[in-house]
Design a protein around this motif. Structure first.
Motif, PDB file in Angstrom:
ATOM      1  N   GLU A  25       0.827  -1.222   0.000  1.00 36.79           N
ATOM      2  CA  GLU A  25       0.000   0.000   0.000  1.00 36.79           C
ATOM      3  C   GLU A  25       0.854   1.261   0.000  1.00 36.79           C
ATOM      4  O   GLU A  25       0.379   2.327  -0.403  1.00 36.79           O
ATOM      5  CB  GLU A  25      -0.988  -0.027   1.177  1.00 36.79           C
ATOM      6  N   VAL A  26       2.096   1.173   0.414  1.00 34.13           N
ATOM      7  CA  VAL A  26       3.027   2.327   0.348  1.00 34.13           C
ATOM      8  C   VAL A  26       4.260   1.953  -0.488  1.00 34.13           C
ATOM      9  O   VAL A  26       5.371   2.416  -0.238  1.00 34.13           O
ATOM     10  CB  VAL A  26       3.441   2.820   1.759  1.00 34.13           C
ATOM     11  N   ARG A  61       2.651  -3.507  -6.944  1.00 30.90           N
ATOM     12  CA  ARG A  61       3.038  -2.954  -8.247  1.00 30.90           C
ATOM     13  C   ARG A  61       4.458  -2.409  -8.293  1.00 30.90           C
ATOM     14  O   ARG A  61       4.972  -2.092  -9.368  1.00 30.90           O
ATOM     15  CB  ARG A  61       2.037  -1.884  -8.676  1.00 30.90           C
ATOM     16  N   GLY A  66      11.780   3.290  -1.345  1.00 31.78           N
ATOM     17  CA  GLY A  66      12.796   3.871  -0.464  1.00 31.78           C
ATOM     18  C   GLY A  66      12.315   3.982   0.966  1.00 31.78           C
ATOM     19  O   GLY A  66      11.309   3.370   1.358  1.00 31.78           O
ATOM     20  N   ASP A  68      10.547   4.968   4.294  1.00 32.91           N
ATOM     21  CA  ASP A  68       9.178   5.459   4.539  1.00 32.91           C
ATOM     22  C   ASP A  68       9.277   6.888   5.088  1.00 32.91           C
ATOM     23  O   ASP A  68       9.675   7.090   6.243  1.00 32.91           O
ATOM     24  CB  ASP A  68       8.462   4.530   5.529  1.00 32.91           C
ATOM     25  N   LEU A  69       8.918   7.852   4.253  1.00 35.36           N
ATOM     26  CA  LEU A  69       9.105   9.256   4.626  1.00 35.36           C
ATOM     27  C   LEU A  69       8.120   9.676   5.707  1.00 35.36           C
ATOM     28  O   LEU A  69       8.422  10.541   6.526  1.00 35.36           O
ATOM     29  CB  LEU A  69       8.975  10.143   3.388  1.00 35.36           C
ATOM     30  N   ALA A  70       6.950   9.063   5.722  1.00 32.01           N
ATOM     31  CA  ALA A  70       5.960   9.401   6.758  1.00 32.01           C
ATOM     32  C   ALA A  70       6.459   8.904   8.115  1.00 32.01           C
ATOM     33  O   ALA A  70       6.410   9.627   9.122  1.00 32.01           O
ATOM     34  CB  ALA A  70       4.613   8.782   6.419  1.00 32.01           C
ATOM     35  N   ALA A  72       9.564   8.255   8.890  1.00 26.93           N
ATOM     36  CA  ALA A  72      10.778   9.001   9.230  1.00 26.93           C
ATOM     37  C   ALA A  72      10.399  10.346   9.847  1.00 26.93           C
ATOM     38  O   ALA A  72      11.010  10.783  10.829  1.00 26.93           O
ATOM     39  CB  ALA A  72      11.641   9.200   7.984  1.00 26.93           C
ATOM     40  N   ALA A 112      13.109   3.008  -5.931  1.00 25.71           N
ATOM     41  CA  ALA A 112      13.489   4.395  -5.641  1.00 25.71           C
ATOM     42  C   ALA A 112      14.284   4.535  -4.346  1.00 25.71           C
ATOM     43  O   ALA A 112      14.118   3.750  -3.406  1.00 25.71           O
ATOM     44  CB  ALA A 112      12.220   5.256  -5.548  1.00 25.71           C
ATOM     45  N   GLY A 113      15.137   5.558  -4.308  1.00 26.64           N
ATOM     46  CA  GLY A 113      15.866   5.896  -3.089  1.00 26.64           C
ATOM     47  C   GLY A 113      16.611   4.694  -2.534  1.00 26.64           C
ATOM     48  O   GLY A 113      17.284   3.948  -3.264  1.00 26.64           O
ATOM     49  N   ALA A 114      16.472   4.498  -1.223  1.00 23.72           N
ATOM     50  CA  ALA A 114      17.155   3.371  -0.598  1.00 23.72           C
ATOM     51  C   ALA A 114      16.628   2.032  -1.120  1.00 23.72           C
ATOM     52  O   ALA A 114      17.296   1.006  -0.987  1.00 23.72           O
ATOM     53  CB  ALA A 114      17.014   3.434   0.923  1.00 23.72           C
ATOM     54  N   ALA A 136      15.904   8.963  -5.988  1.00 27.06           N
ATOM     55  CA  ALA A 136      14.939   9.974  -5.545  1.00 27.06           C
ATOM     56  C   ALA A 136      15.514  10.968  -4.540  1.00 27.06           C
ATOM     57  O   ALA A 136      14.890  11.987  -4.249  1.00 27.06           O
ATOM     58  CB  ALA A 136      13.740   9.257  -4.908  1.00 27.06           C
ATOM     59  N   PHE A 137      16.694  10.681  -4.040  1.00 30.50           N
ATOM     60  CA  PHE A 137      17.232  11.440  -2.900  1.00 30.50           C
ATOM     61  C   PHE A 137      17.266  12.955  -3.149  1.00 30.50           C
ATOM     62  O   PHE A 137      16.808  13.743  -2.320  1.00 30.50           O
ATOM     63  CB  PHE A 137      18.647  10.949  -2.571  1.00 30.50           C
TER      64      PHE A 137
HETATM   65  O1  T3D Z   1      15.910   9.901   7.221  1.00 38.22           O
HETATM   66  C1  T3D Z   1      16.000   8.885   6.539  1.00 38.22           C
HETATM   67  O2  T3D Z   1      15.147   7.984   6.572  1.00 38.22           O
HETATM   68  C2  T3D Z   1      17.197   8.720   5.631  1.00 38.22           C
HETATM   69  C3  T3D Z   1      17.065   7.675   4.597  1.00 38.22           C
HETATM   70  C4  T3D Z   1      16.664   8.011   3.321  1.00 38.22           C
HETATM   71  C5  T3D Z   1      16.655   6.986   2.256  1.00 38.22           C
HETATM   72  C6  T3D Z   1      15.704   7.232   1.145  1.00 38.22           C
HETATM   73  O3  T3D Z   1      15.245   6.270   0.569  1.00 38.22           O
HETATM   74  S1  T3D Z   1      15.290   8.819   0.691  1.00 38.22           S
HETATM   75  C7  T3D Z   1      14.161   8.601  -0.656  1.00 38.22           C
HETATM   76  C8  T3D Z   1      12.797   8.255  -0.181  1.00 38.22           C
HETATM   77  N1  T3D Z   1      11.900   7.968  -1.291  1.00 38.22           N
HETATM   78  C9  T3D Z   1      11.356   8.916  -2.058  1.00 38.22           C
HETATM   79  O4  T3D Z   1      11.620  10.096  -1.941  1.00 38.22           O
HETATM   80  C10 T3D Z   1      10.341   8.454  -3.056  1.00 38.22           C
HETATM   81  C11 T3D Z   1       8.953   8.956  -2.664  1.00 38.22           C
HETATM   82  N2  T3D Z   1       7.942   8.389  -3.542  1.00 38.22           N
HETATM   83  C12 T3D Z   1       7.719   8.860  -4.759  1.00 38.22           C
HETATM   84  O5  T3D Z   1       8.358   9.773  -5.265  1.00 38.22           O
HETATM   85  C13 T3D Z   1       6.624   8.205  -5.536  1.00 38.22           C
HETATM   86  O6  T3D Z   1       5.769   7.549  -4.642  1.00 38.22           O
HETATM   87  C14 T3D Z   1       7.146   7.185  -6.580  1.00 38.22           C
HETATM   88  C15 T3D Z   1       7.775   7.934  -7.750  1.00 38.22           C
HETATM   89  C16 T3D Z   1       8.147   6.217  -5.970  1.00 38.22           C
HETATM   90  C17 T3D Z   1       5.942   6.366  -7.132  1.00 38.22           C
HETATM   91  O7  T3D Z   1       4.934   7.228  -7.587  1.00 38.22           O
HETATM   92  P1  T3D Z   1       3.471   6.648  -7.892  1.00 38.22           P
HETATM   93  O8  T3D Z   1       2.699   7.773  -8.506  1.00 38.22           O
HETATM   94  O9  T3D Z   1       3.587   5.396  -8.646  1.00 38.22           O
HETATM   95  O10 T3D Z   1       2.856   6.230  -6.462  1.00 38.22           O
HETATM   96  P2  T3D Z   1       2.333   7.200  -5.307  1.00 38.22           P
HETATM   97  O11 T3D Z   1       0.872   7.487  -5.545  1.00 38.22           O
HETATM   98  O12 T3D Z   1       3.229   8.371  -5.153  1.00 38.22           O
HETATM   99  O13 T3D Z   1       2.518   6.259  -4.024  1.00 38.22           O
HETATM  100  C18 T3D Z   1       1.568   5.287  -3.655  1.00 38.22           C
HETATM  101  C19 T3D Z   1       1.396   5.361  -2.152  1.00 38.22           C
HETATM  102  O14 T3D Z   1       2.660   5.047  -1.548  1.00 38.22           O
HETATM  103  C20 T3D Z   1       1.050   6.765  -1.680  1.00 38.22           C
HETATM  104  O15 T3D Z   1       0.231   6.631  -0.534  1.00 38.22           O
HETATM  105  P3  T3D Z   1      -1.334   7.065  -0.609  1.00 38.22           P
HETATM  106  O16 T3D Z   1      -1.377   8.463  -1.123  1.00 38.22           O
HETATM  107  O17 T3D Z   1      -1.947   6.084  -1.577  1.00 38.22           O
HETATM  108  O18 T3D Z   1      -1.830   6.904   0.800  1.00 38.22           O
HETATM  109  C21 T3D Z   1       2.398   7.328  -1.285  1.00 38.22           C
HETATM  110  O19 T3D Z   1       2.300   8.357  -0.309  1.00 38.22           O
HETATM  111  C22 T3D Z   1       3.062   6.110  -0.691  1.00 38.22           C
HETATM  112  N3  T3D Z   1       4.526   6.241  -0.740  1.00 38.22           N
HETATM  113  C23 T3D Z   1       5.305   6.231  -1.831  1.00 38.22           C
HETATM  114  N4  T3D Z   1       6.574   6.373  -1.499  1.00 38.22           N
HETATM  115  C24 T3D Z   1       6.606   6.498  -0.145  1.00 38.22           C
HETATM  116  C25 T3D Z   1       5.298   6.414   0.336  1.00 38.22           C
HETATM  117  N5  T3D Z   1       5.020   6.495   1.638  1.00 38.22           N
HETATM  118  C26 T3D Z   1       6.064   6.679   2.487  1.00 38.22           C
HETATM  119  N6  T3D Z   1       7.335   6.767   2.079  1.00 38.22           N
HETATM  120  C27 T3D Z   1       7.661   6.676   0.779  1.00 38.22           C
HETATM  121  N7  T3D Z   1       8.959   6.721   0.406  1.00 38.22           N
END
Ligand code: T3D
Length: 263
Positions: A25-26, A61, A66, A68-70, A72, A112-114, A136-137
Motif C-alpha cells: 500500500e506504500v 506494483r 525507499g 518510509d518518509l511518513a 521518518a 526508488a531511493g534506498a 529519488a534522494f
Molecule cells: O531519514 C532517513 O530515513 C534517511 C534515509 C533516506 C533513504 C531514502 O530512501 S530517501 C528517498 C525516499 N523515497 C522517495 O523520496 C520516493 C517517494 N515516492 C515517490 O516519489 C513516488 O511515490 C514514486 C515515484 C516512488 C511512485 O509514484 P506513484 O505515482 O507510482 O505512487 P504514489 O501514488 O506516489 O505512491 C503510492 C502510495 O505510496 C502513496 O500513498 P497514498 O497516497 O496512496 O496513501 C504514497 O504516499 C506512498 N509512498 C510512496 N513512497 C513512499 C510512500 N510512503 C512513504 N514513504 C515513501 N517513500
C-alpha cells in the motif's frame, strides 16, 4: 500481525530463501521494523546450510519506494538519519554483498531511493518491463545512501550515475538494460517465475565457487593487478579443495550432468 500483514514474508524452498518486502500500500517503503526483519531473514539465509541462493522481491506494483518518509517524519528528531542508516540499513547492504551465497533482486514498478540501493546490493538484478529506477534522494534534498553512491557508478559509470543522482529522473527498464544496470528485462507477468527459476538454478551451482566470485569482485576495485592475481590464486587453491570441484571434474570426464552439493 497476521503472516499476510507482516512487513516481510520469508519462505525457503528448493534451496532458495525467498524474501518479499510486503507493504504494497506504500510501495514497500522501508521502516525500521521492516529493516530489522530483513536483516534477520538475511542472517538466517546466510547461516542455513539448506539455503544456497536468496531472492528479494517486493509485493504489489512496485519493488520499493525507499525509506518510509511518513514514518521518518514521525520519529525525527528522535533518530537521526546517520544513526538510522548505520543501525538498520548498512547491516542489510553488507550482508547482501558479503554473504557467501548469490543474492538476486527481482524488481518491478518504482525502485526508488534506498529501495534502489537495496536492489543494487544484489549480485544479479532482473527487472519487469514496468521497472523505473529513481535516485529519488536529490528530489527531497538528500544525498544517495545505503550504498547507491558506491554501487551505481560501478555498474553504469561515473557520468550516468552522476546524472541519475543529480537530476533524479527515472530510468526505465529498457534503458537500465542498455546501461548495464540490470541483467535481464522480462514482461512483468513472467518476472516472478523467471526470478524463481534463476534463483533455483543458482542454488544448484557450486555455492562455494559463487561465494569465491563474490569475494574476488568485492576486492578487485581496491586492488592492483598483482594483488588481485594473488587473491585469485589463494581463492582457487580453496576452490580446488571442495567436493564440488571434484564432482565438476568427475561429471565432465564421465560425460554426465554434475550434482553440486555446495560443499
Ligand atoms: O531519514 C532517513 O530515513 C534517511 C534515509 C533516506 C533513504 C531514502 O530512501 S530517501 C528517498 C525516499 N523515497 C522517495 O523520496 C520516493 C517517494 N515516492 C515517490 O516519489 C513516488 O511515490 C514514486 C515515484 C516512488 C511512485 O509514484 P506513484 O505515482 O507510482 O505512487 P504514489 O501514488 O506516489 O505512491 C503510492 C502510495 O505510496 C502513496 O500513498 P497514498 O497516497 O496512496 O496513501 C504514497 O504516499 C506512498 N509512498 C510512496 N513512497 C513512499 C510512500 N510512503 C512513504 N514513504 C515513501 N517513500
Amino acid at each position: 500481525m497476521t503472516p499476510d500483514t507482516a512487513p516481510l514474508l520469508v519462505s525457503v524452498e528448493g534451496g532458495v530463501a525467498a524474501i518479499t518486502l510486503n507493504r504494497p500500500e506504500v510501495l514497500n517503503a522501508l521502516t525500521i521494523d521492516l529493516m530489522i526483519a530483513l536483516r534477520a531473514a538475511l542472517e538466517q539465509a546466510a547461516a542455513a546450510d539448506e539455503v544456497r541462493a536468496v531472492l528479494i522481491t517486493g509485493a504489489g506494483r512496485s519493488f520499493c519506494a525507499g525509506a518510509d518518509l511518513a514514518a521518518a517524519a514521525r520519529i525525527k528528531p528522535a533518530l537521526k538519519p546517520d544513526h538510522m542508516l548505520r543501525d538498520y540499513y548498512h547491516p542489510v547492504i553488507l550482508l547482501m554483498r558479503h554473504m557467501p551465497k548469490p543474492v538476486i533482486s527481482a524488481v518491478q514498478g518504482s525502485v526508488a531511493g534506498a529501495g534502489m540501493s537495496l536492489a543494487l546490493a544484489a549480485d544479479l538484478i532482473i527487472a519487469g518491463e514496468s521497472a523505473r529506477f529513481l535516485q529519488a534522494f536529490s528530489k527531497i534534498g538528500l544525498v544517495p545512501d545505503a550504498g547507491s553512491s558506491f554501487l551505481l557508478p560501478r555498474l553504469v559509470g561515473d557520468l550516468r550515475a552522476r546524472a541519475m543522482m543529480m537530476l533524479g529522473e527515472p530510468v526505465h527498464a529498457d534503458q537500465a538494460l542498455r546501461m548495464g544496470l540490470v541483467w535481464q528485462v522480462l514482461p512483468d507477468a513472467e518476472l516472478a517465475a523467471s526470478a524463481r527459476a534463476l534463483a533455483r538454478r543458482l542454488a544448484t551451482m557450486p555455492t562455494l565457487a559463487l561465494a569465491g566470485i563474490k569475494h574476488l569482485l568485492a576486492a578487485s576495485g581496491g586492488h592492483s593487478l598483482e594483488e588481485q592475481l594473488e587473491l585469485e590464486a589463494e581463492q582457487q587453491a580453496r576452490s580446488a579443495l571442495t567436493e564440488d570441484f571434484r564432482e565438476g571434474v568427475s561429471a565432465f570426464l564421465g560425460k554426465r550432468a554434475p550434482e553440486f552439493k555446495g560443499r
